[in-house]
Scaffold this active site. Sequence first.
Site, PDB file in Angstrom:
ATOM      1  N   LYS A   9      72.162  -6.021 114.402  1.00  0.00           N
ATOM      2  CA  LYS A   9      72.297  -4.765 113.664  1.00  0.00           C
ATOM      3  C   LYS A   9      73.558  -4.009 114.114  1.00  0.00           C
ATOM      4  CE  LYS A   9      67.281  -4.412 112.908  1.00  0.00           C
ATOM      5  NZ  LYS A   9      66.021  -3.704 113.285  1.00  0.00           N
ATOM      6  N   TYR A  49      65.042  -4.788 103.077  1.00  0.00           N
ATOM      7  CA  TYR A  49      63.874  -4.112 103.652  1.00  0.00           C
ATOM      8  C   TYR A  49      62.903  -3.609 102.570  1.00  0.00           C
ATOM      9  CZ  TYR A  49      65.602  -4.210 108.481  1.00  0.00           C
ATOM     10  OH  TYR A  49      65.994  -4.615 109.735  1.00  0.00           O
ATOM     11  N   PHE A  57      60.079   5.903 107.601  1.00  0.00           N
ATOM     12  CA  PHE A  57      61.360   5.649 108.284  1.00  0.00           C
ATOM     13  C   PHE A  57      62.336   4.845 107.425  1.00  0.00           C
ATOM     14  CE2 PHE A  57      58.298   2.350 109.655  1.00  0.00           C
ATOM     15  CZ  PHE A  57      58.976   1.189 109.313  1.00  0.00           C
ATOM     16  N   ARG A 102      65.301  -7.096 123.128  1.00  0.00           N
ATOM     17  CA  ARG A 102      65.069  -5.650 123.020  1.00  0.00           C
ATOM     18  C   ARG A 102      64.596  -5.063 124.340  1.00  0.00           C
ATOM     19  NH1 ARG A 102      61.952  -6.402 117.289  1.00  0.00           N
ATOM     20  NH2 ARG A 102      63.719  -6.126 115.856  1.00  0.00           N
ATOM     21  N   ASN A 112      67.194  -0.901 117.636  1.00  0.00           N
ATOM     22  CA  ASN A 112      66.649  -2.051 118.377  1.00  0.00           C
ATOM     23  C   ASN A 112      67.475  -3.338 118.237  1.00  0.00           C
ATOM     24  OD1 ASN A 112      65.845  -2.606 115.793  1.00  0.00           O
ATOM     25  ND2 ASN A 112      63.655  -2.780 116.240  1.00  0.00           N
ATOM     26  N   HIS A 115      67.413  -8.109 114.237  1.00  0.00           N
ATOM     27  CA  HIS A 115      66.322  -8.431 113.310  1.00  0.00           C
ATOM     28  C   HIS A 115      66.096  -9.932 113.335  1.00  0.00           C
ATOM     29  CE1 HIS A 115      64.151  -9.116 109.549  1.00  0.00           C
ATOM     30  NE2 HIS A 115      65.040 -10.057 109.298  1.00  0.00           N
ATOM     31  N   GLU A 126      65.037 -14.532 103.161  1.00  0.00           N
ATOM     32  CA  GLU A 126      66.175 -13.808 103.750  1.00  0.00           C
ATOM     33  C   GLU A 126      67.425 -14.683 103.827  1.00  0.00           C
ATOM     34  OE1 GLU A 126      64.489 -12.219 107.385  1.00  0.00           O
ATOM     35  OE2 GLU A 126      63.297 -10.761 106.294  1.00  0.00           O
TER      36      GLU A 126
HETATM   37  P1  RTP Z   1      62.946  -6.438 112.084  1.00  0.00           P
HETATM   38  O1  RTP Z   1      62.404  -6.630 110.679  1.00  0.00           O
HETATM   39  O2  RTP Z   1      64.149  -5.543 112.144  1.00  0.00           O
HETATM   40  O3  RTP Z   1      63.089  -7.714 112.846  1.00  0.00           O
HETATM   41  O4  RTP Z   1      61.837  -5.640 112.859  1.00  0.00           O
HETATM   42  P2  RTP Z   1      60.318  -5.921 112.951  1.00  0.00           P
HETATM   43  O5  RTP Z   1      59.886  -7.001 112.000  1.00  0.00           O
HETATM   44  O6  RTP Z   1      60.053  -6.131 114.401  1.00  0.00           O
HETATM   45  O7  RTP Z   1      59.729  -4.528 112.460  1.00  0.00           O
HETATM   46  P3  RTP Z   1      59.430  -3.958 111.011  1.00  0.00           P
HETATM   47  O8  RTP Z   1      58.107  -3.314 111.057  1.00  0.00           O
HETATM   48  O9  RTP Z   1      59.712  -4.956 109.940  1.00  0.00           O
HETATM   49  O10 RTP Z   1      60.493  -2.799 110.923  1.00  0.00           O
HETATM   50  C1  RTP Z   1      61.821  -3.072 110.576  1.00  0.00           C
HETATM   51  C2  RTP Z   1      62.735  -2.192 111.364  1.00  0.00           C
HETATM   52  O11 RTP Z   1      62.505  -0.835 110.997  1.00  0.00           O
HETATM   53  C3  RTP Z   1      62.763   0.015 112.101  1.00  0.00           C
HETATM   54  N1  RTP Z   1      61.566   0.799 112.365  1.00  0.00           N
HETATM   55  N2  RTP Z   1      61.626   2.067 112.654  1.00  0.00           N
HETATM   56  N3  RTP Z   1      60.961   4.734 113.291  1.00  0.00           N
HETATM   57  C4  RTP Z   1      59.986   3.845 113.175  1.00  0.00           C
HETATM   58  O12 RTP Z   1      58.820   4.106 113.363  1.00  0.00           O
HETATM   59  C5  RTP Z   1      60.365   2.481 112.845  1.00  0.00           C
HETATM   60  N4  RTP Z   1      59.538   1.470 112.670  1.00  0.00           N
HETATM   61  C6  RTP Z   1      60.306   0.403 112.372  1.00  0.00           C
HETATM   62  C7  RTP Z   1      63.106  -0.870 113.275  1.00  0.00           C
HETATM   63  O13 RTP Z   1      64.521  -0.962 113.378  1.00  0.00           O
HETATM   64  C8  RTP Z   1      62.511  -2.213 112.877  1.00  0.00           C
HETATM   65  O14 RTP Z   1      63.160  -3.277 113.518  1.00  0.00           O
END
Ligand code: RTP
Length: 148
Positions: A9, A49, A57, A102, A112, A115, A126
Amino acid sequence: MEQTFIMIKPDGVQRGLVGEIISRFEKKGFYLKGLKMVSVERSFAEKHYADLSAKPFFAGLVEYIISGPVVAMVWAGKNIVVTGRKIIGATNPADSAPGTIRGDLAIEIGRNVIHGSDSIESASKEIALWFPEGVAEWQSNLHPWIYE
Ligand code: RTP
């Protein structure tokens, strides 16, 4: 061979963590099949996304992803989707174990650094979204030293 989509990122790029992150996947034995640095449009980030569009968020997440160039990659290897997520660590760096990307390199969930696809299905979606041109067909010659 299973493939996954990994994105460094904008914070990871700006902080000079590209080499460190690539190195962790390479040292594990995975091999890099596609790599490019891109600055994505808002509509593209929203598409990537899309599953999170109802989350509070979402707007901040899209701003974050378009705030600078990202490094988009395709990595290959046995069980890479699940193992890649382990190497990356929990979504919130506060919960990520030391030794994970992370856990070692980030503090906040909204910064973080990386991804990784969360399933084989999302990996193929993707990869198709980020690499419509396809990726090189090659296999590391280390293969017999990594797999029995
Ligand atoms: P990623 O898709 O980036 O690998 O992350 P992930 O599966 O571990 O998490 P996901 O739930 O898909 O969330 C995607 C990205 O959104 C941001 N996020 N911010 N502020 C918040 O509560 C929050 N929750 C998620 C994070 O950058 C997360 O990686």
